[in-house]
Motif scaffolding. Structure first.
Motif, PDB file in Angstrom:
ATOM      1  N   SER A 282       0.827  -1.192   0.000  1.00 33.81           N
ATOM      2  CA  SER A 282       0.000   0.000   0.000  1.00 33.81           C
ATOM      3  C   SER A 282       0.869   1.253   0.000  1.00 33.81           C
ATOM      4  CB  SER A 282      -0.914   0.000   1.227  1.00 33.81           C
ATOM      5  OG  SER A 282      -1.708   1.155   1.260  1.00 33.81           O
ATOM      6  N   LEU A 283       0.590   2.150  -0.946  1.00 38.85           N
ATOM      7  CA  LEU A 283       1.295   3.429  -1.044  1.00 38.85           C
ATOM      8  C   LEU A 283       0.273   4.551  -1.145  1.00 38.85           C
ATOM      9  CD1 LEU A 283       4.091   2.601  -3.657  1.00 38.85           C
ATOM     10  CD2 LEU A 283       4.377   2.814  -1.185  1.00 38.85           C
ATOM     11  N   SER A 284       0.671   5.710  -0.689  1.00 43.23           N
ATOM     12  CA  SER A 284      -0.180   6.877  -0.837  1.00 43.23           C
ATOM     13  C   SER A 284      -0.404   7.170  -2.323  1.00 43.23           C
ATOM     14  CB  SER A 284       0.480   8.083  -0.171  1.00 43.23           C
ATOM     15  OG  SER A 284      -0.167   9.281  -0.549  1.00 43.23           O
ATOM     16  N   PRO A 285      -1.667   7.419  -2.747  1.00 44.71           N
ATOM     17  CA  PRO A 285      -1.903   7.739  -4.166  1.00 44.71           C
ATOM     18  C   PRO A 285      -1.079   8.922  -4.644  1.00 44.71           C
ATOM     19  CG  PRO A 285      -3.976   7.311  -3.035  1.00 44.71           C
ATOM     20  CD  PRO A 285      -2.914   7.338  -1.979  1.00 44.71           C
ATOM     21  N   ILE A 312       8.822   1.527  -3.788  1.00 47.10           N
ATOM     22  CA  ILE A 312       8.651   0.382  -2.885  1.00 47.10           C
ATOM     23  C   ILE A 312       9.993  -0.030  -2.300  1.00 47.10           C
ATOM     24  CG2 ILE A 312       8.049  -2.072  -2.804  1.00 47.10           C
ATOM     25  CD1 ILE A 312       5.866  -1.518  -4.841  1.00 47.10           C
ATOM     26  N   ALA A 313      11.032  -0.061  -3.134  1.00 48.38           N
ATOM     27  CA  ALA A 313      12.360  -0.440  -2.648  1.00 48.38           C
ATOM     28  C   ALA A 313      12.879   0.572  -1.626  1.00 48.38           C
ATOM     29  CB  ALA A 313      13.326  -0.552  -3.828  1.00 48.38           C
ATOM     30  N   ILE A 314      12.725   1.859  -1.911  1.00 52.59           N
ATOM     31  CA  ILE A 314      13.221   2.891  -0.994  1.00 52.59           C
ATOM     32  C   ILE A 314      12.508   2.805   0.349  1.00 52.59           C
ATOM     33  CG2 ILE A 314      13.323   5.385  -0.598  1.00 52.59           C
ATOM     34  CD1 ILE A 314      13.742   5.723  -3.611  1.00 52.59           C
ATOM     35  N   LEU A 315      11.182   2.657   0.324  1.00 54.04           N
ATOM     36  CA  LEU A 315      10.429   2.605   1.577  1.00 54.04           C
ATOM     37  C   LEU A 315      10.726   1.332   2.357  1.00 54.04           C
ATOM     38  CD1 LEU A 315       6.952   4.038   0.529  1.00 54.04           C
ATOM     39  CD2 LEU A 315       8.940   5.214   1.442  1.00 54.04           C
ATOM     40  N   THR A 316      10.981   0.231   1.648  1.00 54.69           N
ATOM     41  CA  THR A 316      11.313  -1.018   2.344  1.00 54.69           C
ATOM     42  C   THR A 316      12.644  -0.895   3.070  1.00 54.69           C
ATOM     43  OG1 THR A 316      10.119  -2.276   0.642  1.00 54.69           O
ATOM     44  CG2 THR A 316      11.618  -3.504   2.071  1.00 54.69           C
ATOM     45  N   VAL A 317      13.607  -0.248   2.435  1.00 52.36           N
ATOM     46  CA  VAL A 317      14.891  -0.007   3.107  1.00 52.36           C
ATOM     47  C   VAL A 317      14.694   0.924   4.300  1.00 52.36           C
ATOM     48  CG1 VAL A 317      17.195   0.985   2.831  1.00 52.36           C
ATOM     49  CG2 VAL A 317      16.225  -0.429   1.018  1.00 52.36           C
ATOM     50  N   CYS A 318      13.865   1.949   4.139  1.00 56.54           N
ATOM     51  CA  CYS A 318      13.617   2.871   5.252  1.00 56.54           C
ATOM     52  C   CYS A 318      12.984   2.163   6.442  1.00 56.54           C
ATOM     53  CB  CYS A 318      12.714   4.016   4.792  1.00 56.54           C
ATOM     54  SG  CYS A 318      13.496   5.189   3.652  1.00 56.54           S
ATOM     55  N   GLU A 319      12.174   1.136   6.175  1.00 53.37           N
ATOM     56  CA  GLU A 319      11.532   0.399   7.261  1.00 53.37           C
ATOM     57  C   GLU A 319      12.538  -0.326   8.146  1.00 53.37           C
ATOM     58  OE1 GLU A 319       8.829  -2.252   5.430  1.00 53.37           O
ATOM     59  OE2 GLU A 319       7.277  -0.738   5.065  1.00 53.37           O
ATOM     60  N   GLN A 320      13.692  -0.642   7.614  1.00 53.30           N
ATOM     61  CA  GLN A 320      14.669  -1.432   8.350  1.00 53.30           C
ATOM     62  C   GLN A 320      15.479  -0.613   9.343  1.00 53.30           C
ATOM     63  OE1 GLN A 320      14.929  -4.812   8.037  1.00 53.30           O
ATOM     64  NE2 GLN A 320      13.176  -4.705   6.642  1.00 53.30           N
ATOM     65  N   TYR A 321      15.419   0.706   9.266  1.00 53.01           N
ATOM     66  CA  TYR A 321      16.242   1.552  10.123  1.00 53.01           C
ATOM     67  C   TYR A 321      15.343   2.472  10.956  1.00 53.01           C
ATOM     68  CZ  TYR A 321      19.993  -0.037   7.076  1.00 53.01           C
ATOM     69  OH  TYR A 321      20.881  -0.811   6.376  1.00 53.01           O
ATOM     70  N   PRO A 322      15.505   2.481  12.274  1.00 47.80           N
ATOM     71  CA  PRO A 322      14.650   3.308  13.135  1.00 47.80           C
ATOM     72  C   PRO A 322      14.675   4.787  12.755  1.00 47.80           C
ATOM     73  CG  PRO A 322      15.929   1.759  14.456  1.00 47.80           C
ATOM     74  CD  PRO A 322      16.452   1.656  13.055  1.00 47.80           C
ATOM     75  N   SER A 324      14.856   6.181   9.887  1.00 47.16           N
ATOM     76  CA  SER A 324      14.130   6.503   8.656  1.00 47.16           C
ATOM     77  C   SER A 324      12.773   5.809   8.580  1.00 47.16           C
ATOM     78  CB  SER A 324      14.965   6.108   7.435  1.00 47.16           C
ATOM     79  OG  SER A 324      15.257   4.728   7.453  1.00 47.16           O
ATOM     80  N   ARG A 325      12.400   5.104   9.633  1.00 49.62           N
ATOM     81  CA  ARG A 325      11.137   4.353   9.580  1.00 49.62           C
ATOM     82  C   ARG A 325       9.933   5.277   9.439  1.00 49.62           C
ATOM     83  NH1 ARG A 325      11.424   0.459  14.157  1.00 49.62           N
ATOM     84  NH2 ARG A 325      13.094  -0.348  12.841  1.00 49.62           N
ATOM     85  N   TRP A 326      10.071   6.498   9.936  1.00 51.00           N
ATOM     86  CA  TRP A 326       8.962   7.455   9.827  1.00 51.00           C
ATOM     87  C   TRP A 326       8.645   7.782   8.368  1.00 51.00           C
ATOM     88  CZ3 TRP A 326       9.683  12.123   7.419  1.00 51.00           C
ATOM     89  CH2 TRP A 326      11.003  12.524   7.206  1.00 51.00           C
ATOM     90  N   VAL A 327       9.649   7.713   7.498  1.00 52.12           N
ATOM     91  CA  VAL A 327       9.413   8.001   6.074  1.00 52.12           C
ATOM     92  C   VAL A 327       8.484   6.951   5.476  1.00 52.12           C
ATOM     93  CG1 VAL A 327      10.507   8.267   3.821  1.00 52.12           C
ATOM     94  CG2 VAL A 327      11.662   9.123   5.866  1.00 52.12           C
ATOM     95  N   ALA A 328       8.752   5.675   5.765  1.00 52.99           N
ATOM     96  CA  ALA A 328       7.901   4.600   5.257  1.00 52.99           C
ATOM     97  C   ALA A 328       6.490   4.713   5.812  1.00 52.99           C
ATOM     98  CB  ALA A 328       8.516   3.246   5.607  1.00 52.99           C
ATOM     99  N   THR A 329       6.374   5.053   7.097  1.00 49.55           N
ATOM    100  CA  THR A 329       5.052   5.195   7.710  1.00 49.55           C
ATOM    101  C   THR A 329       4.283   6.362   7.101  1.00 49.55           C
ATOM    102  OG1 THR A 329       5.921   4.303   9.795  1.00 49.55           O
ATOM    103  CG2 THR A 329       3.842   5.505   9.886  1.00 49.55           C
ATOM    104  N   GLY A 333       0.251   3.902   2.147  1.00 51.91           N
ATOM    105  CA  GLY A 333      -1.180   4.162   1.992  1.00 51.91           C
ATOM    106  C   GLY A 333      -1.946   3.945   3.272  1.00 51.91           C
ATOM    107  N   GLU A 334      -1.532   2.968   4.073  1.00 49.20           N
ATOM    108  CA  GLU A 334      -2.174   2.674   5.340  1.00 49.20           C
ATOM    109  C   GLU A 334      -1.106   2.519   6.400  1.00 49.20           C
ATOM    110  OE1 GLU A 334      -4.484  -0.811   4.941  1.00 49.20           O
ATOM    111  OE2 GLU A 334      -5.787  -0.007   3.362  1.00 49.20           O
ATOM    112  N   PRO A 335      -1.313   2.984   7.618  1.00 47.98           N
ATOM    113  CA  PRO A 335      -0.312   2.809   8.659  1.00 47.98           C
ATOM    114  C   PRO A 335      -0.068   1.341   8.933  1.00 47.98           C
ATOM    115  CG  PRO A 335      -1.976   4.416   9.310  1.00 47.98           C
ATOM    116  CD  PRO A 335      -2.472   3.756   8.061  1.00 47.98           C
ATOM    117  N   ASP A 336       1.186   0.951   9.018  1.00 49.65           N
ATOM    118  CA  ASP A 336       1.567  -0.417   9.310  1.00 49.65           C
ATOM    119  C   ASP A 336       1.889  -0.530  10.796  1.00 49.65           C
ATOM    120  OD1 ASP A 336       2.357  -2.994   9.337  1.00 49.65           O
ATOM    121  OD2 ASP A 336       3.995  -2.792   7.885  1.00 49.65           O
TER     122      ASP A 336
END
Length: 345
Positions: A282-285, A312-322, A324-329, A333-336
């Motif tokens: 899910s991504l923001s439109p 998708i690749a950039i946000l997935t990498v951001c999810e792995q690091y505290p 930059s995790r706010w960027v993925a959130t 499209g929906e909060p994880d």
């Protein structure tokens, strides 16, 4: 002196601008490299499975041949569909010209001046030129694919070795990010392909039901363009609508075709696909639209196709690091809510 927030923001903006400039001028090399890495991520499960039963080089050869066959088949279908539609449109240029003149007279009689820029944009010669430009760009995909194929072969050979090197230097989190990115891209392409097949079949079925010529070609075009969010479905809807207007010479029929094709795109793209893909993709439109336009400006058709996978690749990498995790959130499209539970801090 410690830089304040304004200086950091200005530095970040300047960095982004410089990176975009580098991406634009380096597109001849960077676009095939990015596409090759993307295909490596999607095709790696095939390679890994074959390697458990066959020698590595044999598995590599089979994987590369399979990818080449799939890409060649898709390119052939796309060229056939667009080529047939373009030839039919060129053959009907006189009819488009007559309809255009009638519409111009009617608009000018009601106080709307259709001259200058708008006249050129609405003229049949502009439409024919636009289609020829698209066709010529599609033909350049062949040379692009050859370059990307070289990077694909090298990438498949280096996947395992690169992962071992990253683990050896203590970058396990980056390895996990790469694996998670590959899994998401595989899911993205699977879902997108299934939805594209459904969209193409529905468009072809509708065109056949109303007696619109080239129904198979419109289905193939809708299938191909569905891989490009927003822009692709819009073109796949507009082209047969204009063709229906020229063929049936009825504004009512044109409106029916336009409404029906938009309904198909909406149901498949906005209802079925999000439920099949789930929140993982899910991504923001707004982010999707920005990615498509930005990367299409930087890399053309290849960028329009790869814009969403790159995000998708950039946000997935951001999810792995505290940090930059706010960027993925923020851009999802929906909060994880489970991201912090699944991702080690």
């Amino acid at each position: 002196m410690t830089p304040n927030r304004g200086h950091l923001t200005l530095l970040a903006v300047c960095t982004i601008v410089l990176v975009c400039i580098a991406l634009y001028y380096g597109r001849v090399i960077l676009a095939p490299v990015a596409f090759g890495i993307f295909v490596v991520a999607v095709a790696w499960p095939v390679q890994a499975t074959l390697q458990t039963r066959l020698p590595r080089l044999v598995a590599l050869l089979i994987t590369v041949v399979a990818v080449a066959v799939v890409l060649t088949g898709l390119a052939t279908m796309i060229g056939w569909g667009f080529g047939r539609a373009a030839r039919w449109l060129i053959a009907d240029t006189a009819r488009f010209q007559a309809m255009y003149q009638e519409a111009t007279v009617w608009l000018e009689g009601h106080g709307f001046a259709v001259t200058g820029v708008f006249s050129d944009m609405l003229s049949p010669s502009w439409m024919v030129g636009a289609i020829q430009t698209v066709a010529s760009r599609l033909q350049s995909v062949a040379s692009f694919s050859v370059v990307a194929l070289v990077f694909l072969i090298l990438g498949l050979l280096e996947v395992e070795d690169t992962a071992k090197k990253l683990v050896a230097i203590g970058a396990e989190r980056l390895v996990r990010a790469g694996a998670a990115t590959a899994a998401k891209l595989q899911t993205y392409m699977l879902v997108r392909t299934v939805m594209s097949v459904i969209t193409g079949a529905l468009v072809a079925g509708f065109a056949f039901a109303i007696g619109l010529p080239l129904y198979a070609e419109w289905g193939v075009i809708a299938f191909a363009l569905n891989y490009i969010p927003f822009i692709g479905p819009f073109v796949a809807t507009l082209a047969p609508t204009l063709f229906a207007l020229a063929h049936f010479q009825s504004w009512e029929t044109m409106l029916v075709v336009f409404a029906a094709l938009n309904l198909i795109q909406f149901v498949v793209g906005s209802y079925l696909e999000p439920r099949v893909a789930g929140s993982r993709l899910s991504l923001s439109p707004f982010v999707v639209l920005l990615a498509v336009f930005l990367w299409s400006f930087l890399w053309g058709i290849a960028g329009a196709f790869m814009g969403v996978p790159i995000v998708i690749a950039i946000l997935t990498v951001c999810e792995q690091y505290p940090a930059s995790r706010w960027v993925a959130t923020l851009l999802a499209g929906e909060p994880d809510e489970t991201a912090e539970e699944k991702t080690p801090s």
